[in-house]
Design an enzyme around this catalytic site. Structure first.
Site, PDB file in Angstrom:
ATOM      1  N   GLU A 158      43.476  30.841  29.881  1.00  0.00           N
ATOM      2  CA  GLU A 158      42.672  31.861  29.447  1.00  0.00           C
ATOM      3  C   GLU A 158      43.911  32.954  29.139  1.00  0.00           C
ATOM      4  O   GLU A 158      43.642  33.797  28.361  1.00  0.00           O
ATOM      5  CB  GLU A 158      41.854  32.579  30.660  1.00  0.00           C
ATOM      6  CG  GLU A 158      41.207  33.633  30.390  1.00  0.00           C
ATOM      7  CD  GLU A 158      40.012  34.141  31.408  1.00  0.00           C
ATOM      8  OE1 GLU A 158      40.311  33.555  32.621  1.00  0.00           O
ATOM      9  OE2 GLU A 158      39.465  34.945  31.111  1.00  0.00           O
ATOM     10  N   SER A 179      33.357  35.096  37.799  1.00  0.00           N
ATOM     11  CA  SER A 179      33.146  36.294  38.620  1.00  0.00           C
ATOM     12  C   SER A 179      31.896  36.395  39.369  1.00  0.00           C
ATOM     13  O   SER A 179      30.746  36.059  38.644  1.00  0.00           O
ATOM     14  CB  SER A 179      33.601  37.506  37.696  1.00  0.00           C
ATOM     15  OG  SER A 179      34.792  37.333  36.740  1.00  0.00           O
ATOM     16  N   SER A 232      43.252  41.833  35.759  1.00  0.00           N
ATOM     17  CA  SER A 232      43.383  43.159  35.311  1.00  0.00           C
ATOM     18  C   SER A 232      44.892  43.401  35.299  1.00  0.00           C
ATOM     19  O   SER A 232      45.807  42.640  35.766  1.00  0.00           O
ATOM     20  CB  SER A 232      42.699  44.163  36.467  1.00  0.00           C
ATOM     21  OG  SER A 232      43.528  44.202  37.499  1.00  0.00           O
ATOM     22  N   ASN A 233      45.188  44.705  34.601  1.00  0.00           N
ATOM     23  CA  ASN A 233      46.581  44.926  34.575  1.00  0.00           C
ATOM     24  C   ASN A 233      47.306  45.367  35.630  1.00  0.00           C
ATOM     25  O   ASN A 233      48.536  45.108  36.045  1.00  0.00           O
ATOM     26  CB  ASN A 233      46.811  46.141  33.336  1.00  0.00           C
ATOM     27  CG  ASN A 233      46.592  45.641  31.989  1.00  0.00           C
ATOM     28  OD1 ASN A 233      46.232  44.499  31.871  1.00  0.00           O
ATOM     29  ND2 ASN A 233      47.002  46.269  30.984  1.00  0.00           N
ATOM     30  N   GLU A 234      46.339  45.995  36.750  1.00  0.00           N
ATOM     31  CA  GLU A 234      47.120  46.145  38.063  1.00  0.00           C
ATOM     32  C   GLU A 234      47.492  44.766  38.762  1.00  0.00           C
ATOM     33  O   GLU A 234      48.568  44.908  39.392  1.00  0.00           O
ATOM     34  CB  GLU A 234      46.051  46.890  38.915  1.00  0.00           C
ATOM     35  CG  GLU A 234      45.698  48.408  38.384  1.00  0.00           C
ATOM     36  CD  GLU A 234      44.784  48.387  37.140  1.00  0.00           C
ATOM     37  OE1 GLU A 234      44.111  47.319  37.078  1.00  0.00           O
ATOM     38  OE2 GLU A 234      44.816  49.403  36.761  1.00  0.00           O
ATOM     39  N   GLN A 283      31.664  31.146  30.869  1.00  0.00           N
ATOM     40  CA  GLN A 283      32.309  31.063  31.983  1.00  0.00           C
ATOM     41  C   GLN A 283      31.667  31.686  33.229  1.00  0.00           C
ATOM     42  O   GLN A 283      31.632  32.894  33.353  1.00  0.00           O
ATOM     43  CB  GLN A 283      33.823  31.797  31.696  1.00  0.00           C
ATOM     44  CG  GLN A 283      34.768  31.780  33.106  1.00  0.00           C
ATOM     45  CD  GLN A 283      36.148  32.610  32.484  1.00  0.00           C
ATOM     46  OE1 GLN A 283      36.081  33.598  31.970  1.00  0.00           O
ATOM     47  NE2 GLN A 283      37.187  32.046  33.176  1.00  0.00           N
ATOM     48  N   GLY A 284      31.586  31.060  34.251  1.00  0.00           N
ATOM     49  CA  GLY A 284      30.949  31.599  35.451  1.00  0.00           C
ATOM     50  C   GLY A 284      31.716  31.509  36.446  1.00  0.00           C
ATOM     51  O   GLY A 284      31.499  30.742  37.682  1.00  0.00           O
TER      52      GLY A 284
HETATM   53  C1  LIG Z   1      34.095  42.941  28.971  1.00  0.00           C
HETATM   54  C2  LIG Z   1      34.416  41.660  29.953  1.00  0.00           C
HETATM   55  C3  LIG Z   1      34.182  40.464  29.930  1.00  0.00           C
HETATM   56  C4  LIG Z   1      34.300  39.631  31.068  1.00  0.00           C
HETATM   57  N1  LIG Z   1      33.793  38.272  30.831  1.00  0.00           N
HETATM   58  C5  LIG Z   1      33.860  37.308  31.816  1.00  0.00           C
HETATM   59  C6  LIG Z   1      33.558  36.171  31.925  1.00  0.00           C
HETATM   60  O1  LIG Z   1      32.994  35.644  30.684  1.00  0.00           O
HETATM   61  N2  LIG Z   1      33.450  35.231  32.882  1.00  0.00           N
HETATM   62  C7  LIG Z   1      33.884  35.601  34.190  1.00  0.00           C
HETATM   63  O2  LIG Z   1      33.777  34.837  35.077  1.00  0.00           O
HETATM   64  N3  LIG Z   1      34.432  37.043  34.110  1.00  0.00           N
HETATM   65  C8  LIG Z   1      34.456  37.757  33.341  1.00  0.00           C
HETATM   66  N4  LIG Z   1      34.895  39.206  33.246  1.00  0.00           N
HETATM   67  C9  LIG Z   1      35.229  39.478  34.690  1.00  0.00           C
HETATM   68  C10 LIG Z   1      36.816  40.060  34.808  1.00  0.00           C
HETATM   69  O3  LIG Z   1      37.627  38.821  34.929  1.00  0.00           O
HETATM   70  C11 LIG Z   1      36.766  40.706  36.031  1.00  0.00           C
HETATM   71  O4  LIG Z   1      36.017  41.923  35.748  1.00  0.00           O
HETATM   72  C12 LIG Z   1      38.336  41.127  36.499  1.00  0.00           C
HETATM   73  O5  LIG Z   1      38.665  40.093  37.142  1.00  0.00           O
HETATM   74  C13 LIG Z   1      38.420  42.311  37.459  1.00  0.00           C
HETATM   75  O6  LIG Z   1      37.398  42.076  38.461  1.00  0.00           O
HETATM   76  P1  LIG Z   1      36.410  43.202  39.230  1.00  0.00           P
HETATM   77  O7  LIG Z   1      35.430  43.631  37.725  1.00  0.00           O
HETATM   78  O8  LIG Z   1      35.506  42.655  40.188  1.00  0.00           O
HETATM   79  O9  LIG Z   1      36.967  44.447  39.545  1.00  0.00           O
HETATM   80  P2  LIG Z   1      37.638  44.573  40.929  1.00  0.00           P
HETATM   81  O10 LIG Z   1      38.433  43.179  41.289  1.00  0.00           O
HETATM   82  O11 LIG Z   1      36.624  45.138  41.976  1.00  0.00           O
HETATM   83  O12 LIG Z   1      38.995  45.560  40.479  1.00  0.00           O
HETATM   84  C14 LIG Z   1      38.396  46.958  40.605  1.00  0.00           C
HETATM   85  C15 LIG Z   1      39.755  47.742  40.297  1.00  0.00           C
HETATM   86  O13 LIG Z   1      40.891  47.556  41.404  1.00  0.00           O
HETATM   87  C16 LIG Z   1      42.019  47.034  41.099  1.00  0.00           C
HETATM   88  N5  LIG Z   1      42.337  46.153  42.085  1.00  0.00           N
HETATM   89  C17 LIG Z   1      41.754  45.088  42.549  1.00  0.00           C
HETATM   90  N6  LIG Z   1      42.417  44.541  43.428  1.00  0.00           N
HETATM   91  C18 LIG Z   1      43.778  44.936  43.451  1.00  0.00           C
HETATM   92  C19 LIG Z   1      44.970  44.756  44.088  1.00  0.00           C
HETATM   93  N7  LIG Z   1      45.120  43.888  44.823  1.00  0.00           N
HETATM   94  N8  LIG Z   1      45.874  45.596  43.800  1.00  0.00           N
HETATM   95  C20 LIG Z   1      45.824  46.582  42.675  1.00  0.00           C
HETATM   96  N9  LIG Z   1      44.633  46.827  42.107  1.00  0.00           N
HETATM   97  C21 LIG Z   1      43.660  46.153  42.548  1.00  0.00           C
HETATM   98  C22 LIG Z   1      41.668  46.426  39.658  1.00  0.00           C
HETATM   99  O14 LIG Z   1      42.776  46.110  38.976  1.00  0.00           O
HETATM  100  C23 LIG Z   1      40.645  47.413  38.965  1.00  0.00           C
HETATM  101  O15 LIG Z   1      41.238  48.408  38.530  1.00  0.00           O
HETATM  102  C24 LIG Z   1      34.695  39.989  32.395  1.00  0.00           C
HETATM  103  C25 LIG Z   1      35.048  41.553  32.483  1.00  0.00           C
HETATM  104  C26 LIG Z   1      34.708  42.252  31.630  1.00  0.00           C
HETATM  105  C27 LIG Z   1      35.379  43.805  31.819  1.00  0.00           C
END
Ligand SMILES: Cc1cc2nc3c(=O)[nH]c(=O)nc-3n(C[C@H](O)[C@H](O)[C@H](O)COP(=O)(O)OP(=O)(O)OC[C@H]3O[C@@H](n4cnc5c(N)ncnc54)[C@H](O)[C@@H]3O)c2cc1C
Length: 398
Positions: free
Chosen positions: A244, A129, A383-385, A126-127
């Site tokens: 998902e 992020s 994310s849970n947030e 899945q591409g």
């Molecule tokens: C082990 C793992 C596997 C994954 N696999 C895939 C995959 O196969 N393909 C893919 O495309 N993606 C994948 N992901 C990506 C995943 O979907 C993202 O990590 C996730 O959506 C969070 O984005 P971010 O890491 O950029 O964090 P950010 O969006 O930068 O968030 C950082 C922190 O800020 C909080 N935050 C952000 N915005 C808000 C808001 N508006 N209100 C309150 N809090 C907020 C978040 O909850 C988090 O705690 C994977 C992630 C992990 C950890």
């Protein structure tokens, strides 16, 4: 709303159990139960067994190879598989791309790609992020510029789970830089063997190579690999995300983990008595068990609503939050139950065929690694947030 299973549903459960008894290889269930790493071949083996039974794509319509199960039957199947320690179905092809192709793909795309998902010819990743686009996915920047009958794709994806095994990636790309954020995004199928695709490993906290960065430099993708309309990929992206979050509560996984925790707590000793009799530890185990029972009921309520013609809405955010918190708490209690034996990290002990020596009991080997690995549960799939934001808007009306 009826939360009890009918006689037919109980008969279905018995059928699933008999299948798992006969067809789930003991080698695989042992690996899953012990938290050992599964190889690509292990995952493919289980997919092939399910496919031979016609149960791999269990939420696809019958005409495309699905078994035609109800939401309750899917729930029973998923829980029984987890309780039997079956490997999980790798979701990217079967659970994510499949439904998108069925809804938005052309006939030619369906005819070509769907059978290949079922028979394992393609391994999808899945591409979505990017380094600057996770929670705010619509701000993604990977560009696709039309050049004759190809798109030329540039930039970077990240956190690509199991991308090291994949030969194909479904990818969100920006085809119109000037449009509003959610517009101007397209959904492309990229062959990972095309020149310009580079996969680099990311090693996570538990020392495991599960996720990757994918760099895309002048990657030429045939226009025939566009799913849905150009610039309308956000619709496909959102539709995929609802899949998902299917089975996001992971009730069966938590039931299996609770059983394992109880067995370990009965064996580990504190002050000469089984740990399970320690009042503080017993209270934490009881609390998580009660929460799990509550969540199971909520999950069944959501399923009953869907069976009655409703659609799962913000309730799936509740299930995501509680489900992942429960799984994390169970992994934390399991690690605690090991005491000092959870500290040494012997990576080789998590590979098949390791002949020791183990530091402490064999069942302690995966405790720390699983605890660290499960930090991911509250991040991915939204994310849970972010789920709390959804609840505050959609349920509380804030
Ligand atoms: C082990 C793992 C596997 C994954 N696999 C895939 C995959 O196969 N393909 C893919 O495309 N993606 C994948 N992901 C990506 C995943 O979907 C993202 O990590 C996730 O959506 C969070 O984005 P971010 O890491 O950029 O964090 P950010 O969006 O930068 O968030 C950082 C922190 O800020 C909080 N935050 C952000 N915005 C808000 C808001 N508006 N209100 C309150 N809090 C907020 C978040 O909850 C988090 O705690 C994977 C992630 C992990 C950890």
């Amino acid at each position: 709303m009826d939360l009890t299973f009918t006689a037919e549903e109980e008969a279905f459960r018995a059928k699933v159990r008999a299948f798992l008894d006969q067809k789930l290889p003991a080698r695989l269930s042992h690996k899953v139960a012990s938290g050992l790493h599964l190889s690509k071949a292990d995952m493919e083996e289980w997919h092939a067994i399910l496919n031979a039974q016609g149960w791999l794509a269990n939420h696809w319509p019958r005409e495309y190879g699905g078994p035609g199960w109800s939401a309750v039957e899917k729930f029973i199947f998923e829980n029984e598989c987890a309780l039997a320690h079956a490997p999980r179905i790798v979701p990217f092809g079967v659970n994510m791309l499949g439904p998108v192709l069925i809804k938005f793909g052309t006939e030619a795309q369906k005819r070509y790609w769907l059978p290949r998902i079922l028979d394992g010819s393609d391994w999808w990743c899945q591409g979505y992020s990017e380094p600057g686009a996770g929670s705010d996915l619509a701000s993604l920047k990977t560009s696709a510029v039309r050049d004759g009958d190809h798109y030329v794709v540039n930039d970077q994806k990240t956190w690509t789970t199991l991308g090291q095994h994949a030969n194909m990636m479904f990818c969100l790309v920006r085809t119109d830089k000037d449009a509003k954020k959610q517009e101007g995004i397209s959904f492309l199928l990229i062959d990972m063997r095309t020149p310009g695709v580079e996969v680099r490993p990311i090693t996570t906290l538990d020392g495991v190579h599960e996720v990757n960065e994918v760099f895309l430099t002048d990657v030429r993708v045939p226009v025939a690999n566009l799913v849905g309309e150009e610039d309308r990929g956000w619709t496909c992206a959102k539709y995929l995300l609802t899949y998902e979050r299917t089975n996001i509560a992971g009730v069966g996984f938590s039931m299996a983990a609770l059983e394992r925790l109880k067995q370990i707590a009965a064996r580990q000793r504190k002050h000469g008595k089984p740990l399970a009799e320690d009042p503080l530890f017993a209270a934490r185990m009881a609390r998580v068990e009660i929460e799990l029972e509550n969540m199971k009921t909520t999950n069944l309520r959501v399923i009953a609503a869907v069976a009655g013609g409703g659609a799962p809405g913000a309730e799936s955010s509740m299930l995501k939050i509680r489900g992942t918190e429960i799984r994390q708490e169970l992994s934390s209690l399991t690690r605690r139950a090991m005491g000092p034996y959870a500290q040494p990290f012997v990576a080789e002990a998590l590979e098949e065929g390791f002949e020791g020596p183990f530091v402490g009991p064999e069942y302690a080997a995966s405790a720390a690694s699983q605890y660290f690995n499960y930090r991911k549960l509250s991040i991915f799939g939204g994310s849970n947030e972010i789920q709390k934001n959804i609840i505050s808007k959609m349920i509380l009306g804030l």
